[in-house]
Write an enzyme that holds these catalytic residues in place. Structure first.
Site, PDB file in Angstrom:
ATOM      1  CD1 TRP A 104      -2.268  -2.148   1.762  1.00  0.00           C
ATOM      2  CD2 TRP A 104      -3.026  -1.126  -0.078  1.00  0.00           C
ATOM      3  NE1 TRP A 104      -3.317  -2.886   1.261  1.00  0.00           N
ATOM      4  CE2 TRP A 104      -3.802  -2.285   0.141  1.00  0.00           C
ATOM      5  CE3 TRP A 104      -3.311  -0.323  -1.182  1.00  0.00           C
ATOM      6  CZ2 TRP A 104      -4.840  -2.662  -0.706  1.00  0.00           C
ATOM      7  CZ3 TRP A 104      -4.351  -0.694  -2.026  1.00  0.00           C
ATOM      8  CH2 TRP A 104      -5.096  -1.843  -1.781  1.00  0.00           C
ATOM      9  CG  ASP A 173      -3.193   4.253   3.904  1.00  0.00           C
ATOM     10  OD1 ASP A 173      -4.258   4.113   4.539  1.00  0.00           O
ATOM     11  OD2 ASP A 173      -2.934   3.604   2.862  1.00  0.00           O
ATOM     12  CE  LYS A 197      -9.044  -2.685   3.183  1.00  0.00           C
ATOM     13  NZ  LYS A 197      -7.955  -1.808   2.804  1.00  0.00           N
TER      14      LYS A 197
END
Ligand SMILES: *Cc1c(COP(=O)(O)O)cnc(C)c1O
Length: 362
Positions: A104, A173, A197
């Site tokens: 990511w 993030d 999530k």
């Protein structure tokens, strides 16, 4: 109401939601707050929806203890859009730094490089994204320093923030460990998280941004990419993802009722420890991906001796209603996501299943 048999849900995202939240949403579905309509069917300019978004914001402020000089935005486009919006708004003509500890962070860096200058201040790819960097090669003039607090695929999580050079805002993030533990928001310039999530359904992305950084937004950005405009309009410049915002609001309420993030963190530690202990006591039958000091409390990727065993493991688990254990296609193996809303009983069920599987296949 008939008895519902819920799965043990180890999905990585979209993922398990608190049962209480789903039940409240169900109860309010046909008639929200006496309106005779669902929250999906009313104007985002109505008093009822205004109360929903304002309460969500207030509860998030309480949960994370967010200082008053930070704005909270509820946006669309997922964390992936933030990979681009962030440099568009905060980088101006400078360069941005990225701490890359997994796929990511790498994606965020690549996206930033499409639009201007960005570099890796650290990259742990050479050890297969199993570790945290011990030192940074940080640019003291960077527009910001970006890191991924939890790498969802590799199961690598920071336990404390990397240190940015003085005057360089820290950007995070936090998609897969958002509201999983207390953090000191005042250390950050900006935090973003896709909700699906750990905080709610897909469709809404939360951005927490220090007000002074909004002054960096260039004048000519399209409105939907413009943090400053979106903040000025309290996330209501256009129609927001109202149902997703409603559900994250219920999740924030649920988290507060449980006792807040210290209590949630304790529960998360307990659940993750059950799984890691099973790995560590398996005599090498199960092998965790991340190095011990980098282990995530949210996503636990691990391997078995062979790929055939991994396939059998996921298949047999599914039969026992342990769902979502197949690892990400890029790394293979098994991954157990043990987010906030996963009940302790599900973590125990996984531990029992792992022990039994090893006994019968080891
Ligand atoms: C899932 C994930 C993303 C991508 O999120 P989308 O909302 O699907 O764009 C980005 N970063 C992290 C850490 C993630 O876990």
């Amino acid at each position: 109401m008939s008895e519902v048999k819920r799965a043990h849900n180890f999905n990585a995202g979209p993922a398990v939601l608190p049962l209480e939240v789903l039940q409240q949403a169900q109860a309010e579905m046909l008639d929200f707050n006496g309106t005779g309509m669902s929250i999906m069917e009313i104007s985002h300019r109505s008093k009822d929806f205004e109360a929903v978004i304002q309460t969500a914001e207030t509860n998030l402020r309480d949960l994370l203890n967010i200082p008053t000089n930070y704005k909270i935005l509820f946006l669309q486009g997922g964390a992936t859009l933030q990979f681009a919006m962030l440099p568009m708004n905060l980088r101006a003509s400078g360069s941005a730094d990225y701490v890359v500890t997994g796929v990511w962070g790498q994606s965020a860096l690549k996206e930033a490089q499409k639009l201007g200058a960005a570099r890796a201040a650290a990259n742990t790819e050479k050890d297969g994204f199993t570790s945290l960097p011990t030192t940074l090669d940080a640019d003291p003039n960077a527009a910001y320093l970006h890191f991924t607090s939890n790498e969802t695929i590799h199961g690598v999580e920071f336990t404390s923030e990397p240190e940015a050079p003085s005057g360089v805002p820290l950007v995070c993030d936090a998609s897969s460990d958002f509201i999983s533990r207390p953090i000191d928001v005042s250390k950050y310039g900006l935090i973003y998280a896709g909700a699906q999530k750990n905080a709610g359904p897909s469709g809404v992305t939360i951005v927490i941004v220090r007000e002074d950084l909004l002054e960096r937004t260039p004048a000519n950005l399209p409105i939907m990419l413009d943090y400053r405009k979106l903040a000025e309009n309290q996330s209501l410049y256009n129609t927001p993802p109202s149902y997703s915002i409603y559900i994250v609001g219920l999740v924030f309420q649920w988290a507060k009722k449980l006792g807040g993030l210290a209590e949630i963190h304790k529960r998360n530690q307990e659940k993750a420890a059950l799984v890691y202990k099973t790995i560590d006591e398996s005599g090498g039958f199960y092998r965790g991906h991340a190095q011990t000091n980098a282990r995530s409390l949210m996503n636990i990727p691990f391997r078995l001796p062979t790929e055939e065993l991994e396939t059998d493991f996921a298949k047999e688990a599914t039969k026992q209603r342990l769902i979502g254990l197949k690892g990400h296609r890029s790394v293979g193996g098994i991954r157990a996501s043990v987010y906030n809303a996963l009940p302790l009983e599900s973590a125990k069920a996984l531990r029992d299943f792992m022990q039994e599987f090893q006994r019968t296949h080891g």
